[in-house]
Design an enzyme around this catalytic site. Structure first.
Site, PDB file in Angstrom:
ATOM      1  CD  GLN A 103     -18.530   6.513  -0.111  1.00 44.75           C
ATOM      2  OE1 GLN A 103     -17.820   5.741   0.515  1.00 44.75           O
ATOM      3  NE2 GLN A 103     -18.573   6.528  -1.436  1.00 44.75           N
ATOM      4  CB  VAL A 105     -16.461  15.409   5.139  1.00 41.21           C
ATOM      5  CG1 VAL A 105     -16.784  14.032   5.718  1.00 41.21           C
ATOM      6  CG2 VAL A 105     -14.973  15.479   4.758  1.00 41.21           C
ATOM      7  CG  HIS A 121     -18.574   8.711   5.497  1.00 36.84           C
ATOM      8  ND1 HIS A 121     -17.799   8.194   4.495  1.00 36.84           N
ATOM      9  CD2 HIS A 121     -19.262   7.649   6.008  1.00 36.84           C
ATOM     10  CE1 HIS A 121     -17.993   6.886   4.390  1.00 36.84           C
ATOM     11  NE2 HIS A 121     -18.887   6.536   5.293  1.00 36.84           N
ATOM     12  CB  CYS A 157     -17.317  21.826  24.685  1.00 35.46           C
ATOM     13  SG  CYS A 157     -19.080  21.869  25.002  1.00 35.46           S
ATOM     14  CB  CYS A 160     -18.935  19.862  29.086  1.00 38.81           C
ATOM     15  SG  CYS A 160     -18.196  19.083  27.632  1.00 38.81           S
ATOM     16  CB  THR A 198     -16.776   5.801  -4.194  1.00 33.91           C
ATOM     17  OG1 THR A 198     -16.476   5.105  -2.965  1.00 33.91           O
ATOM     18  CG2 THR A 198     -17.868   5.060  -4.945  1.00 33.91           C
ATOM     19  N   PRO A 224     -11.888   6.522 -13.201  1.00 31.41           N
ATOM     20  CG  PRO A 224     -10.196   8.039 -12.622  1.00 31.41           C
ATOM     21  CD  PRO A 224     -11.605   7.653 -12.309  1.00 31.41           C
TER      22      PRO A 224
HETATM   23  C1  BJW Z   1     -11.819   9.560  -9.512  1.00 27.13           C
HETATM   24  C2  BJW Z   1     -11.121  10.667  -9.978  1.00 27.13           C
HETATM   25  C3  BJW Z   1     -11.792  11.495 -10.899  1.00 27.13           C
HETATM   26  C4  BJW Z   1      -9.840   9.646  -8.590  1.00 27.13           C
HETATM   27  N1  BJW Z   1     -13.051  11.181 -11.267  1.00 27.13           N
HETATM   28  N2  BJW Z   1     -13.041   9.278  -9.904  1.00 27.13           N
HETATM   29  C5  BJW Z   1     -17.305  -4.895   6.514  1.00 27.13           C
HETATM   30  C6  BJW Z   1     -16.123  -5.512   6.123  1.00 27.13           C
HETATM   31  C7  BJW Z   1     -14.889  -5.019   6.551  1.00 27.13           C
HETATM   32  C8  BJW Z   1     -14.802  -3.900   7.381  1.00 27.13           C
HETATM   33  C9  BJW Z   1     -15.959  -3.298   7.762  1.00 27.13           C
HETATM   34  C10 BJW Z   1     -17.189  -3.791   7.339  1.00 27.13           C
HETATM   35  N3  BJW Z   1     -18.157  -2.991   7.846  1.00 27.13           N
HETATM   36  C11 BJW Z   1     -17.572  -1.999   8.565  1.00 27.13           C
HETATM   37  C12 BJW Z   1     -16.237  -2.179   8.528  1.00 27.13           C
HETATM   38  C13 BJW Z   1     -15.226  -1.307   9.187  1.00 27.13           C
HETATM   39  C14 BJW Z   1     -15.003  -0.012   8.461  1.00 27.13           C
HETATM   40  C15 BJW Z   1     -14.619  -0.307   7.029  1.00 27.13           C
HETATM   41  O1  BJW Z   1     -15.376  -0.215   6.098  1.00 27.13           O
HETATM   42  N4  BJW Z   1     -13.347  -0.620   6.810  1.00 27.13           N
HETATM   43  C16 BJW Z   1     -12.841  -0.918   5.463  1.00 27.13           C
HETATM   44  C17 BJW Z   1     -11.693   0.021   5.139  1.00 27.13           C
HETATM   45  C18 BJW Z   1     -12.478  -2.360   5.373  1.00 27.13           C
HETATM   46  N5  BJW Z   1     -16.193   0.843   8.520  1.00 27.13           N
HETATM   47  C19 BJW Z   1     -16.444   1.602   9.576  1.00 27.13           C
HETATM   48  O2  BJW Z   1     -15.697   1.628  10.543  1.00 27.13           O
HETATM   49  C20 BJW Z   1     -17.723   2.426   9.543  1.00 27.13           C
HETATM   50  N6  BJW Z   1     -18.414   2.297  10.755  1.00 27.13           N
HETATM   51  C21 BJW Z   1     -18.971   1.159  11.141  1.00 27.13           C
HETATM   52  O3  BJW Z   1     -18.975   0.168  10.454  1.00 27.13           O
HETATM   53  O4  BJW Z   1     -19.542   1.237  12.375  1.00 27.13           O
HETATM   54  C22 BJW Z   1     -20.117   0.071  12.953  1.00 27.13           C
HETATM   55  C23 BJW Z   1     -20.850   0.548  14.178  1.00 27.13           C
HETATM   56  C24 BJW Z   1     -22.212   0.356  14.272  1.00 27.13           C
HETATM   57  C25 BJW Z   1     -22.900   0.799  15.414  1.00 27.13           C
HETATM   58  C26 BJW Z   1     -22.199   1.459  16.421  1.00 27.13           C
HETATM   59  C27 BJW Z   1     -20.850   1.675  16.321  1.00 27.13           C
HETATM   60  C28 BJW Z   1     -20.162   1.216  15.185  1.00 27.13           C
HETATM   61  C29 BJW Z   1     -17.396   3.912   9.451  1.00 27.13           C
HETATM   62  C30 BJW Z   1     -16.704   4.279   8.194  1.00 27.13           C
HETATM   63  C31 BJW Z   1     -16.377   5.766   8.204  1.00 27.13           C
HETATM   64  C32 BJW Z   1     -15.484   6.154   7.061  1.00 27.13           C
HETATM   65  N7  BJW Z   1     -14.989   7.462   7.272  1.00 27.13           N
HETATM   66  C33 BJW Z   1     -14.115   8.053   6.290  1.00 27.13           C
HETATM   67  C34 BJW Z   1     -13.531   9.330   6.907  1.00 27.13           C
HETATM   68  C35 BJW Z   1     -14.586  10.433   6.938  1.00 27.13           C
HETATM   69  C36 BJW Z   1     -14.036  11.702   7.420  1.00 27.13           C
HETATM   70  C37 BJW Z   1     -12.930  12.196   6.542  1.00 27.13           C
HETATM   71  O5  BJW Z   1     -13.154  12.460   5.330  1.00 27.13           O
HETATM   72  O6  BJW Z   1     -11.840  12.334   7.055  1.00 27.13           O
HETATM   73  O7  BJW Z   1     -14.824   8.365   5.090  1.00 27.13           O
HETATM   74  S1  BJW Z   1     -12.845   6.951   5.684  1.00 27.13           S
HETATM   75  C38 BJW Z   1     -12.850   7.525   4.031  1.00 27.13           C
HETATM   76  O8  BJW Z   1     -13.300   6.507   3.126  1.00 27.13           O
HETATM   77  C39 BJW Z   1     -13.907   8.631   3.997  1.00 27.13           C
HETATM   78  C40 BJW Z   1     -14.539   8.388   2.661  1.00 27.13           C
HETATM   79  O9  BJW Z   1     -15.817   8.984   2.641  1.00 27.13           O
HETATM   80  C41 BJW Z   1     -14.547   6.891   2.560  1.00 27.13           C
HETATM   81  C42 BJW Z   1     -14.685   6.368   1.186  1.00 27.13           C
HETATM   82  O10 BJW Z   1     -13.601   6.743   0.397  1.00 27.13           O
HETATM   83  P1  BJW Z   1     -13.840   7.108  -1.142  1.00 27.13           P
HETATM   84  O11 BJW Z   1     -14.713   8.281  -1.244  1.00 27.13           O
HETATM   85  O12 BJW Z   1     -14.237   5.890  -1.860  1.00 27.13           O
HETATM   86  O13 BJW Z   1     -12.376   7.602  -1.558  1.00 27.13           O
HETATM   87  P2  BJW Z   1     -11.107   6.764  -2.037  1.00 27.13           P
HETATM   88  O14 BJW Z   1      -9.939   7.668  -1.858  1.00 27.13           O
HETATM   89  O15 BJW Z   1     -11.052   5.432  -1.413  1.00 27.13           O
HETATM   90  O16 BJW Z   1     -11.352   6.502  -3.577  1.00 27.13           O
HETATM   91  C43 BJW Z   1     -11.337   7.561  -4.500  1.00 27.13           C
HETATM   92  C44 BJW Z   1     -11.783   6.997  -5.846  1.00 27.13           C
HETATM   93  O17 BJW Z   1     -11.877   8.081  -6.746  1.00 27.13           O
HETATM   94  C45 BJW Z   1     -10.806   5.987  -6.466  1.00 27.13           C
HETATM   95  O18 BJW Z   1     -11.529   4.861  -6.924  1.00 27.13           O
HETATM   96  C46 BJW Z   1     -10.197   6.755  -7.635  1.00 27.13           C
HETATM   97  O19 BJW Z   1      -9.876   5.910  -8.740  1.00 27.13           O
HETATM   98  C47 BJW Z   1     -11.327   7.669  -7.987  1.00 27.13           C
HETATM   99  N8  BJW Z   1     -10.938   8.905  -8.700  1.00 27.13           N
HETATM  100  N9  BJW Z   1      -9.856  10.679  -9.447  1.00 27.13           N
HETATM  101  C48 BJW Z   1     -13.623  10.060 -10.793  1.00 27.13           C
HETATM  102  N10 BJW Z   1     -11.174  12.603 -11.429  1.00 27.13           N
HETATM  103 ZN    ZN Z   2     -19.296  19.568  25.659  1.00 29.33          ZN
END
Ligand code: BJW
Ligand code: ZN
Length: 259
Positions: A103, A105, A121, A157, A160, A198, A224
């Site tokens: 996930q 970037v 992502h 861009c 455009c 994650t 953790p």
């Molecule tokens: C360690 C550690 C160590 C610390 N060792 N571990 C169903 C239910 C409810 C809502 C939704 C649903 N389906 C969709 C949604 C809406 C939404 C969503 O999920 N919302 C929830 C928050 C509820 N999803 C979307 O909007 C998605 N799109 C979508 O559904 O589109 C529909 C559609 C279809 C067709 C046309 C149009 C639309 C898109 C989601 C995009 C997420 N983007 C982000 C930003 C990316 C760019 C950026 O980086 O800025 O992605 S959000 C953010 O969260 C990022 C991450 O990749 C993602 C996941 O986070 P991650 O990696 O889990 O990080 P953390 O910080 O949450 O956790 C870190 C973990 O590490 C923790 O557990 C720590 O304990 C651990 N840790 N140290 C090992 N040393």
């Molecule tokens: Zn353009």
């Protein structure tokens, strides 16, 4: 993390023929890249990442959002892959059918030697036009001071004159179809899925370990903290990725690591 559970998980890893490694921000935490749910610092202190990672935030204040992503690009450029990324690449080198789905970037999996991780992502290094979607060049250099948050006007861009945006997937946007399909396909065909660093809160990515479990794969989690995936995992290894993953590789294949 219990010695025995790492040993048992190592045995499962060594027996698996098809493996998916599913990673989130936690795998890069020990490289100095903040996780998504860490509190923000600098100019962004009064925001949370979930509010900045949206098309609405970019429309309202493009310089704030572009500046945040440039700061993150600088942080990643200065970071080095950690022992967790290296262990993931070692698993890939050892297992014929291993797929890394991230996930994140950042490019730390690639820099550790992972061949073609699937980026659900997007990437910090693939800006595109927000109007016509054509790819745009990555800005030259990186901001000097990664610790100091700054606004920065996004480039225009060349085709455009639309505003260039980061090539990442924001809330409410669709994930890249080919990447999501490949990840679902790999998860439904694997016999072991290793989920690392994650929170398992963001969908549809959080479906990937659940798909593997539904198709009867063993799910091993490294984190953790407790997560939303605890109930999905057959084995929960509580600890930081840069310690647990190398221990797991050693438990699977001995000190020599990958063949
Ligand atoms: C360690 C550690 C160590 C610390 N060792 N571990 C169903 C239910 C409810 C809502 C939704 C649903 N389906 C969709 C949604 C809406 C939404 C969503 O999920 N919302 C929830 C928050 C509820 N999803 C979307 O909007 C998605 N799109 C979508 O559904 O589109 C529909 C559609 C279809 C067709 C046309 C149009 C639309 C898109 C989601 C995009 C997420 N983007 C982000 C930003 C990316 C760019 C950026 O980086 O800025 O992605 S959000 C953010 O969260 C990022 C991450 O990749 C993602 C996941 O986070 P991650 O990696 O889990 O990080 P953390 O910080 O949450 O956790 C870190 C973990 O590490 C923790 O557990 C720590 O304990 C651990 N840790 N140290 C090992 N040393
Ligand atoms: Zn353009």
């Amino acid at each position: 993390m219990g010695e025995r559970s790492v040993r048992d998980a190592g045995t499962l890893l060594a027996q698996a023929r098809r493996i998916v490694v599913f990673t989130g921000a936690g795998v890069s935490a020990e490289s100095g890249v903040p996780t998504f749910r860490d509190a923000l610092t600098g100019l962004w202190r009064s925001f949370d990442a979930q509010r900045l990672a949206t098309p609405e935030a970019f429309r309202e204040d493009p310089a704030l959002v572009w500046g945040w992503y440039e700061w993150r690009r600088a942080t990643v450029a200065r970071a080095r892959p950690n022992a967790g990324h290296v262990a993931v690449a070692a698993i890939e080198a050892r297992v014929a059918h291993a797929v890394v789905v991230t996930q994140n970037v950042d490019d730390l999996h690639e820099r550790a030697g992972s061949v073609a991780p699937i980026h659900l992502h997007g990437s910090l290094s693939a800006p595109r036009c927000s109007a016509c979607a054509r790819p745009a060049p990555v800005p030259d250099g990186v901001p000097d001071e990664p610790g100091d948050g700054r606004r920065a006007a996004p480039p225009r861009c060349a085709h455009c004159a639309g505003l260039v945006r980061p090539g990442v997937v924001w809330f409410g946007e669709a994930l890249p179809t080919a990447a999501l399909e490949a990840a679902v396909q790999a998860a439904s065909a694997c016999d072991l899925l290793l989920t690392v660093g994650t929170s398992g809160l963001v969908y549809p990515a959080a479906e990937i370990p659940r798909v593997a479990a539904r198709f009867a794969a063993t799910v091993v989690q490294v984190n953790p903290e407790e997560t939303a995936l605890d109930a999905v995992a057959d084995v929960n290894l509580r600890g930081p990725a840069a310690q647990v993953l190398p221990a797991l590789v050693r438990a699977a294949w001995g000190d020599a690591g990958p063949a």
